[in-house]
Write a protein that holds these residues in place. Structure first.
Motif, PDB file in Angstrom:
ATOM      1  N   SER A  26     -45.069 117.465   8.546  1.00  0.00           N
ATOM      2  CA  SER A  26     -45.398 117.185   9.938  1.00  0.00           C
ATOM      3  C   SER A  26     -46.426 116.073  10.086  1.00  0.00           C
ATOM      4  CB  SER A  26     -45.919 118.444  10.634  1.00  0.00           C
ATOM      5  OG  SER A  26     -47.123 118.867  10.025  1.00  0.00           O
ATOM      6  N   GLY A  27     -46.784 115.440   8.980  1.00  0.00           N
ATOM      7  CA  GLY A  27     -47.768 114.374   9.067  1.00  0.00           C
ATOM      8  C   GLY A  27     -47.736 113.468   7.851  1.00  0.00           C
ATOM      9  N   HIS A  28     -48.490 112.391   7.942  1.00  0.00           N
ATOM     10  CA  HIS A  28     -48.534 111.372   6.905  1.00  0.00           C
ATOM     11  C   HIS A  28     -49.022 111.929   5.571  1.00  0.00           C
ATOM     12  CE1 HIS A  28     -50.066 107.765   4.811  1.00  0.00           C
ATOM     13  NE2 HIS A  28     -49.012 107.188   5.384  1.00  0.00           N
ATOM     14  N   ALA A  29     -50.097 112.684   5.593  1.00  0.00           N
ATOM     15  CA  ALA A  29     -50.659 113.214   4.342  1.00  0.00           C
ATOM     16  C   ALA A  29     -49.662 114.122   3.630  1.00  0.00           C
ATOM     17  CB  ALA A  29     -51.962 113.962   4.619  1.00  0.00           C
ATOM     18  N   GLN A  30     -48.970 114.966   4.376  1.00  0.00           N
ATOM     19  CA  GLN A  30     -47.986 115.859   3.763  1.00  0.00           C
ATOM     20  C   GLN A  30     -46.825 115.078   3.158  1.00  0.00           C
ATOM     21  OE1 GLN A  30     -47.030 118.290   7.107  1.00  0.00           O
ATOM     22  NE2 GLN A  30     -48.584 119.835   6.616  1.00  0.00           N
ATOM     23  N   ALA A  31     -46.333 114.089   3.881  1.00  0.00           N
ATOM     24  CA  ALA A  31     -45.211 113.297   3.383  1.00  0.00           C
ATOM     25  C   ALA A  31     -45.601 112.549   2.112  1.00  0.00           C
ATOM     26  CB  ALA A  31     -44.734 112.322   4.461  1.00  0.00           C
ATOM     27  N   CYS A  32     -46.795 111.961   2.115  1.00  0.00           N
ATOM     28  CA  CYS A  32     -47.258 111.246   0.922  1.00  0.00           C
ATOM     29  C   CYS A  32     -47.474 112.207  -0.236  1.00  0.00           C
ATOM     30  CB  CYS A  32     -48.537 110.474   1.239  1.00  0.00           C
ATOM     31  SG  CYS A  32     -48.243 109.048   2.325  1.00  0.00           S
ATOM     32  N   MET A  33     -47.962 113.412   0.042  1.00  0.00           N
ATOM     33  CA  MET A  33     -48.137 114.418  -1.000  1.00  0.00           C
ATOM     34  C   MET A  33     -46.793 114.769  -1.635  1.00  0.00           C
ATOM     35  SD  MET A  33     -49.431 118.407  -0.883  1.00  0.00           S
ATOM     36  CE  MET A  33     -50.779 118.074   0.200  1.00  0.00           C
ATOM     37  N   ALA A  66     -42.213 106.235  13.611  1.00  0.00           N
ATOM     38  CA  ALA A  66     -43.514 105.639  13.286  1.00  0.00           C
ATOM     39  C   ALA A  66     -44.123 106.331  12.063  1.00  0.00           C
ATOM     40  CB  ALA A  66     -44.455 105.733  14.482  1.00  0.00           C
ATOM     41  N   LEU A  67     -44.007 107.644  12.004  1.00  0.00           N
ATOM     42  CA  LEU A  67     -44.514 108.384  10.849  1.00  0.00           C
ATOM     43  C   LEU A  67     -43.791 107.953   9.581  1.00  0.00           C
ATOM     44  CD1 LEU A  67     -46.165 110.616   9.469  1.00  0.00           C
ATOM     45  CD2 LEU A  67     -44.399 112.237  10.198  1.00  0.00           C
ATOM     46  N   MET A  68     -42.470 107.902   9.610  1.00  0.00           N
ATOM     47  CA  MET A  68     -41.701 107.535   8.418  1.00  0.00           C
ATOM     48  C   MET A  68     -41.962 106.085   8.003  1.00  0.00           C
ATOM     49  SD  MET A  68     -40.204 110.219   7.257  1.00  0.00           S
ATOM     50  CE  MET A  68     -41.710 111.080   7.734  1.00  0.00           C
ATOM     51  N   ASP A  69     -42.116 105.183   8.971  1.00  0.00           N
ATOM     52  CA  ASP A  69     -42.445 103.795   8.642  1.00  0.00           C
ATOM     53  C   ASP A  69     -43.822 103.711   7.995  1.00  0.00           C
ATOM     54  OD1 ASP A  69     -40.009 102.892   9.579  1.00  0.00           O
ATOM     55  OD2 ASP A  69     -40.803 102.185  11.505  1.00  0.00           O
ATOM     56  N   GLY A  70     -44.777 104.496   8.489  1.00  0.00           N
ATOM     57  CA  GLY A  70     -46.114 104.527   7.898  1.00  0.00           C
ATOM     58  C   GLY A  70     -46.096 105.066   6.479  1.00  0.00           C
ATOM     59  N   VAL A  71     -45.304 106.094   6.253  1.00  0.00           N
ATOM     60  CA  VAL A  71     -45.187 106.666   4.906  1.00  0.00           C
ATOM     61  C   VAL A  71     -44.553 105.636   3.968  1.00  0.00           C
ATOM     62  CG1 VAL A  71     -44.004 108.439   3.539  1.00  0.00           C
ATOM     63  CG2 VAL A  71     -45.115 109.058   5.699  1.00  0.00           C
ATOM     64  N   ALA A  72     -43.540 104.944   4.447  1.00  0.00           N
ATOM     65  CA  ALA A  72     -42.840 103.957   3.615  1.00  0.00           C
ATOM     66  C   ALA A  72     -43.764 102.825   3.174  1.00  0.00           C
ATOM     67  CB  ALA A  72     -41.638 103.396   4.364  1.00  0.00           C
ATOM     68  N   GLU A  73     -44.759 102.494   4.000  1.00  0.00           N
ATOM     69  CA  GLU A  73     -45.681 101.416   3.650  1.00  0.00           C
ATOM     70  C   GLU A  73     -46.465 101.715   2.375  1.00  0.00           C
ATOM     71  OE1 GLU A  73     -48.173 100.454   6.969  1.00  0.00           O
ATOM     72  OE2 GLU A  73     -46.458  99.924   8.232  1.00  0.00           O
ATOM     73  N   SER A  74     -46.761 102.983   2.134  1.00  0.00           N
ATOM     74  CA  SER A  74     -47.550 103.328   0.946  1.00  0.00           C
ATOM     75  C   SER A  74     -46.721 104.035  -0.128  1.00  0.00           C
ATOM     76  CB  SER A  74     -48.730 104.220   1.352  1.00  0.00           C
ATOM     77  OG  SER A  74     -48.260 105.419   1.938  1.00  0.00           O
TER      78      SER A  74
END
Length: 175
Positions: A26-33, A66-74
């Motif tokens: 549900s958020g950037h930190a979780q997706a990156c984790m 926007a969340l998925m695009d942000g995750v893709a950046e890192s």
């Protein structure tokens, strides 16, 4: 909407659902984790990021993109993402119009077949239910459990009364 290079907002038809390890985030930190855990486990398969159940209604399509695009950046690996539209055909159609290539719409919805046909016309995938996944939205988010999921295929069953993971090995899990 243009997708970032590592985000694979594309149909899942070419991928067997059993070949994708899904993680509900549900958020950037979780997706990156989730993506880091797949890397730590040396998981060579496809990672799928799922939105929370019914997210199209309370988070929206633009927020998810926007969340998925942000995750893709890192991100250091590619991934697919799926937006859960619960039982909202309007939400699923809005998602498709905004470029979402994989979504969930409950099959018992009377408009499911019509919406599915529209997704097929756009070479997009409409899933009739949420695929088995590791749920990072629940309080349990220990990285070791997530690494175990990618490395060994541990399952996590969700029960309405008890949303706690079941860490039996994959061979013992039924999906």
């Amino acid at each position: 909407m243009a997708s970032s290079m590592l985000t694979e907002n594309r149909p899942l038809f070419s991928l067997s659902h059993s070949g994708i390890r899904y993680v509900c985030v549900s958020g950037h930190a979780q997706a990156c984790m989730a993506l880091r855990a797949a890397d730590q486990a040396a998981y060579g398969g496809c990672v799928g990021l799922l939105s929370p159940p019914g997210a199209v209604a309370f988070m929206g399509v633009s927020w998810w993109h926007a969340l998925m695009d942000g995750v893709a950046e890192s991100a250091t690996r590619s991934f697919v993402h799926v937006l859960d539209c619960d039982s909202s055909p309007a939400g699923a159609l809005m998602a498709l119009r905004c470029g979402q290539q994989a979504a969930i719409l409950r099959q018992q919805n009377p408009q499911y077949e019509t919406v599915r046909a529209l997704y097929a016309q756009q070479n997009a995938a409409l899933l009739p239910q949420c695929p088995p996944s590791f749920n990072l939205i629940t309080p349990l988010s220990a990285i070791s459990s997530l690494v175990g999921y990618f490395a060994h295929g541990y399952c996590q069953h969700q029960h309405p009364e008890n949303n706690v993971p079941d860490t039996r090995q994959k061979k013992d899990c039924s999906t």
